[in-house]
Design a protein around this motif. Structure first.
Motif, mmCIF file in Angstrom:
data_model
loop_
_atom_site.group_PDB
_atom_site.id
_atom_site.type_symbol
_atom_site.label_atom_id
_atom_site.label_comp_id
_atom_site.label_asym_id
_atom_site.label_seq_id
_atom_site.Cartn_x
_atom_site.Cartn_y
_atom_site.Cartn_z
ATOM 1 N N SER A 41 0.832 -1.208 0.000
ATOM 2 C CA SER A 41 0.000 0.000 0.000
ATOM 3 C C SER A 41 0.866 1.258 0.000
ATOM 4 C CB SER A 41 -0.908 -0.013 1.230
ATOM 5 O OG SER A 41 -1.736 1.131 1.232
ATOM 6 N N PRO A 42 0.729 2.121 -1.017
ATOM 7 C CA PRO A 42 1.582 3.321 -1.099
ATOM 8 C C PRO A 42 1.112 4.422 -0.135
ATOM 9 C CG PRO A 42 0.040 3.309 -2.915
ATOM 10 C CD PRO A 42 -0.172 2.012 -2.167
ATOM 11 N N GLY A 43 2.061 5.202 0.348
ATOM 12 C CA GLY A 43 1.741 6.345 1.194
ATOM 13 C C GLY A 43 1.397 7.579 0.384
ATOM 14 N N GLU A 44 1.818 7.583 -0.876
ATOM 15 C CA GLU A 44 1.489 8.687 -1.774
ATOM 16 C C GLU A 44 1.639 8.240 -3.219
ATOM 17 O OE1 GLU A 44 4.106 11.997 -0.942
ATOM 18 O OE2 GLU A 44 5.556 11.329 -2.419
ATOM 19 N N LEU A 45 1.024 9.012 -4.089
ATOM 20 C CA LEU A 45 1.174 8.816 -5.532
ATOM 21 C C LEU A 45 2.041 9.951 -6.043
ATOM 22 C CD1 LEU A 45 -2.558 8.175 -6.511
ATOM 23 C CD2 LEU A 45 -0.812 6.473 -6.029
ATOM 24 N N GLY A 59 -5.616 17.197 -10.939
ATOM 25 C CA GLY A 59 -6.017 16.341 -9.846
ATOM 26 C C GLY A 59 -5.973 14.867 -10.177
ATOM 27 N N VAL A 60 -6.217 14.066 -9.136
ATOM 28 C CA VAL A 60 -6.164 12.615 -9.241
ATOM 29 C C VAL A 60 -7.343 12.030 -8.482
ATOM 30 C CG1 VAL A 60 -4.831 10.564 -8.575
ATOM 31 C CG2 VAL A 60 -3.646 12.588 -9.398
ATOM 32 N N LYS A 61 -7.911 10.972 -9.041
ATOM 33 C CA LYS A 61 -8.950 10.203 -8.367
ATOM 34 C C LYS A 61 -8.496 8.745 -8.393
ATOM 35 C CE LYS A 61 -13.100 8.715 -10.003
ATOM 36 N NZ LYS A 61 -14.441 8.801 -10.583
ATOM 37 N N VAL A 62 -8.610 8.069 -7.258
ATOM 38 C CA VAL A 62 -8.250 6.657 -7.173
ATOM 39 C C VAL A 62 -9.496 5.883 -6.769
ATOM 40 C CG1 VAL A 62 -6.808 4.933 -6.003
ATOM 41 C CG2 VAL A 62 -5.866 7.188 -6.544
ATOM 42 N N THR A 63 -9.762 4.787 -7.487
ATOM 43 C CA THR A 63 -10.894 3.933 -7.145
ATOM 44 C C THR A 63 -10.391 2.530 -6.814
ATOM 45 O OG1 THR A 63 -11.283 3.532 -9.499
ATOM 46 C CG2 THR A 63 -12.647 5.199 -8.451
ATOM 47 N N ASP A 64 -11.095 1.899 -5.870
ATOM 48 C CA ASP A 64 -10.709 0.560 -5.427
ATOM 49 C C ASP A 64 -11.291 -0.507 -6.350
ATOM 50 O OD1 ASP A 64 -13.399 0.164 -4.699
ATOM 51 O OD2 ASP A 64 -13.017 0.346 -2.560
ATOM 52 N N PRO A 65 -11.035 -1.786 -6.048
ATOM 53 C CA PRO A 65 -11.549 -2.854 -6.913
ATOM 54 C C PRO A 65 -13.070 -2.839 -7.074
ATOM 55 C CG PRO A 65 -9.859 -3.717 -5.456
ATOM 56 C CD PRO A 65 -10.152 -2.319 -5.006
ATOM 57 N N LYS A 71 -10.318 8.030 -0.389
ATOM 58 C CA LYS A 71 -10.073 9.374 0.141
ATOM 59 C C LYS A 71 -8.570 9.657 0.067
ATOM 60 C CE LYS A 71 -10.877 12.231 4.243
ATOM 61 N NZ LYS A 71 -10.728 13.439 3.545
ATOM 62 N N LEU A 72 -8.241 10.756 -0.574
ATOM 63 C CA LEU A 72 -6.850 11.149 -0.753
ATOM 64 C C LEU A 72 -6.582 12.453 -0.017
ATOM 65 C CD1 LEU A 72 -6.616 10.474 -4.596
ATOM 66 C CD2 LEU A 72 -5.821 8.973 -2.747
ATOM 67 N N GLY A 73 -5.319 12.723 0.253
ATOM 68 C CA GLY A 73 -4.920 13.982 0.854
ATOM 69 C C GLY A 73 -4.847 15.084 -0.194
ATOM 70 N N GLU A 74 -4.440 16.244 0.252
ATOM 71 C CA GLU A 74 -4.354 17.399 -0.644
ATOM 72 C C GLU A 74 -3.148 17.278 -1.571
ATOM 73 O OE1 GLU A 74 -3.990 22.216 -0.236
ATOM 74 O OE2 GLU A 74 -5.032 21.102 1.325
ATOM 75 N N ALA A 75 -3.390 17.431 -2.856
ATOM 76 C CA ALA A 75 -2.338 17.319 -3.866
ATOM 77 C C ALA A 75 -1.369 18.492 -3.772
ATOM 78 C CB ALA A 75 -2.951 17.263 -5.261
ATOM 79 N N GLY A 76 -0.141 18.244 -4.200
ATOM 80 C CA GLY A 76 0.878 19.282 -4.237
ATOM 81 C C GLY A 76 1.794 19.064 -5.427
ATOM 82 N N LEU A 77 2.673 20.034 -5.650
ATOM 83 C CA LEU A 77 3.635 19.945 -6.751
ATOM 84 C C LEU A 77 5.049 19.983 -6.198
ATOM 85 C CD1 LEU A 77 2.098 22.423 -9.354
ATOM 86 C CD2 LEU A 77 2.064 19.925 -9.444
ATOM 87 N N VAL A 88 -1.796 9.353 0.196
ATOM 88 C CA VAL A 88 -2.799 8.301 0.391
ATOM 89 C C VAL A 88 -2.782 8.012 1.893
ATOM 90 C CG1 VAL A 88 -3.536 5.965 -0.220
ATOM 91 C CG2 VAL A 88 -2.306 7.359 -1.903
ATOM 92 N N PRO A 89 -3.687 8.666 2.658
ATOM 93 C CA PRO A 89 -3.617 8.586 4.119
ATOM 94 C C PRO A 89 -4.065 7.267 4.746
ATOM 95 C CG PRO A 89 -5.451 9.969 3.450
ATOM 96 C CD PRO A 89 -4.718 9.581 2.206
ATOM 97 N N THR A 90 -4.731 6.408 3.990
ATOM 98 C CA THR A 90 -5.188 5.138 4.551
ATOM 99 C C THR A 90 -4.454 3.976 3.890
ATOM 100 O OG1 THR A 90 -6.979 4.992 2.920
ATOM 101 C CG2 THR A 90 -7.514 6.021 5.013
ATOM 102 N N THR A 91 -4.404 2.864 4.587
ATOM 103 C CA THR A 91 -3.807 1.661 4.032
ATOM 104 C C THR A 91 -4.794 1.028 3.061
ATOM 105 O OG1 THR A 91 -2.530 1.297 6.052
ATOM 106 C CG2 THR A 91 -2.823 -0.597 4.581
ATOM 107 N N LEU A 92 -4.328 0.769 1.859
ATOM 108 C CA LEU A 92 -5.191 0.177 0.842
ATOM 109 C C LEU A 92 -5.208 -1.348 0.979
ATOM 110 C CD1 LEU A 92 -4.076 2.276 -2.283
ATOM 111 C CD2 LEU A 92 -5.957 2.729 -0.693
#
Length: 121
Positions: A41-45, A59-65, A71-77, A88-92
């Motif tokens: 499980s990644p901590g960030e993308l 922006g980015v959207k991640v969907t599960d199986p 739920k993602l954290g605030e994006a940055g550059l 990615v604040p939660t364990t996938l």
């Protein structure tokens, strides 16, 4: 100037202009996790693009199986605005996750795409 050289010159100019415009878009160069990767499980993308991005319109959207949004954290550059980072604040849970992204480069061109990575058990 005869017709054939004139037509060839115009075609060359049109091709050069079209190629220059295509190169100005922000294309996804690399991602972490990478496309088709099997990871813990990644901590960030981290999505690296060929052009500097406008964070306000990217922006980015991640969907599960099960196709539920994660739920993602605030994006940055980072790295001169070419790397979009998203916490990615939660364990996938194990399974395949789809990353849908959309970006606006600072020169005003929009691009989007998606890829899948797998969280291994």
């Amino acid at each position: 100037m005869s017709k054939l050289p004139r037509i060839a010159s115009i075609a060359l100019i049109v091709t050069a202009v079209a190629a220059g415009q295509a190169l100005a878009h922000a294309h996804l160069k690399t991602s972490s996790p990478a496309e088709k990767a099997s990871v813990i499980s990644p901590g960030e993308l981290d999505l690296t693009f060929t052009e500097e991005l406008d964070l306000k319109f990217s922006g980015v959207k991640v969907t599960d199986p099960g196709k539920k949004d994660i739920k993602l954290g605030e994006a940055g550059l980072k790295d001169d605005g070419k790397v979009l980072t998203v916490p990615v604040p939660t364990t996938l849970a194990p399974g395949d996750y789809t990353v849908d992204w959309h970006v606006l480069s600072t020169d005003g061109h929009k691009t989007s795409g998606s890829y899948i990575f797998t969280v291994k058990p």
